[in-house]
Design an enzyme around this catalytic site. Sequence first.
Site, PDB file in Angstrom:
ATOM      1  N   MET A 151     -14.288  12.960   6.785  1.00 34.15           N
ATOM      2  CA  MET A 151     -15.212  13.731   7.577  1.00 34.15           C
ATOM      3  C   MET A 151     -16.338  14.070   6.594  1.00 34.15           C
ATOM      4  SD  MET A 151     -14.137  13.657  10.270  1.00 34.15           S
ATOM      5  CE  MET A 151     -14.676  14.821  11.202  1.00 34.15           C
ATOM      6  N   ARG A 152     -17.163  13.115   5.941  1.00 31.29           N
ATOM      7  CA  ARG A 152     -18.152  13.104   4.897  1.00 31.29           C
ATOM      8  C   ARG A 152     -19.260  12.208   5.372  1.00 31.29           C
ATOM      9  NH1 ARG A 152     -19.389  16.599   1.114  1.00 31.29           N
ATOM     10  NH2 ARG A 152     -20.195  15.071  -0.138  1.00 31.29           N
ATOM     11  N   HIS A 202     -14.951   5.603  15.421  1.00 33.54           N
ATOM     12  CA  HIS A 202     -15.514   6.743  15.810  1.00 33.54           C
ATOM     13  C   HIS A 202     -15.058   7.042  17.229  1.00 33.54           C
ATOM     14  CE1 HIS A 202     -18.567   9.629  16.572  1.00 33.54           C
ATOM     15  NE2 HIS A 202     -18.870   9.025  17.862  1.00 33.54           N
ATOM     16  N   GLY A 228      -4.888  12.562   9.275  1.00 36.92           N
ATOM     17  CA  GLY A 228      -4.795  11.236   8.843  1.00 36.92           C
ATOM     18  C   GLY A 228      -3.746  10.455   9.786  1.00 36.92           C
ATOM     19  N   SER A 229      -3.920  10.568  11.242  1.00 39.04           N
ATOM     20  CA  SER A 229      -3.120  10.028  11.968  1.00 39.04           C
ATOM     21  C   SER A 229      -3.394   8.585  12.220  1.00 39.04           C
ATOM     22  CB  SER A 229      -3.210  10.477  13.589  1.00 39.04           C
ATOM     23  OG  SER A 229      -4.354  10.296  13.919  1.00 39.04           O
ATOM     24  N   THR A 253     -22.765   1.343   7.691  1.00 38.61           N
ATOM     25  CA  THR A 253     -24.134   1.300   7.227  1.00 38.61           C
ATOM     26  C   THR A 253     -24.673   2.770   6.826  1.00 38.61           C
ATOM     27  OG1 THR A 253     -25.134   1.298   9.171  1.00 38.61           O
ATOM     28  CG2 THR A 253     -24.388  -0.812   8.319  1.00 38.61           C
TER      29      THR A 253
END
Length: 197
Positions: A85-86, A104, A11-12, A136
């Site tokens: 990461m999902r 990203h 969680g940086s 989206t």
Amino acid sequence: KQIVILISGRGSNMQALVKAQLPCRIAAVISNQPDAAGLAFAREHGIETAVLSHRDFASREEYDAALMQLIDGYQPDLVVLAGFMRILTAGFTRHYTGRMLNIHPSLLPAFKGLHTHQQALQAGVKLHGCTVHFVTAELDHGPIVSQAAVPVLAEDDESSLAARVLVEEHRLYPEAVRLFVENRLHMEADGRVRVAG
Ligand code: GRF
């Protein structure tokens, strides 16, 4: 305004958002991983945390429905994906259209998906970087809000390149979230991104 931040690991980016002291309330930090290191940081900073493990659900749809309910309980103006990461279902992303951001680690549309620094090194690009975009249904494809570029050096390996990009992520993301909570960043119905003054 208030935001909810979703993480899966260290969680940086969430930490950078907390440290940026943005003009908004961080209502909660939510993780799909019970052992996400970022959860401890959030708790130490007095931020409410919640864990919703995807292992407890039979399908992606059921998980996303439960996650949506959990998030909406906080009534956020903005959902911030930060190393979450999902893969999200279309129904989930539609529900948060125009009020969910992701960062990203590549200059989209180049290098979607995972291992982006490896992809960049293998492609031999001289410029790499990170992208903040509205989320989206299409993975790593939403309307671009902002980007930051870094040089790729001859002696770079995946970790040196990732570290150089991460520095920019920690600058770019708080900047983008600040714009949104100050009502200066909007995604139009046709997907165009408008930034005011
Ligand atoms: C970062 O490279 C970020 O771009 C991507 O996930 C990685 C880890 O992020 N979304 P964080 O350190 O967990 O914020």
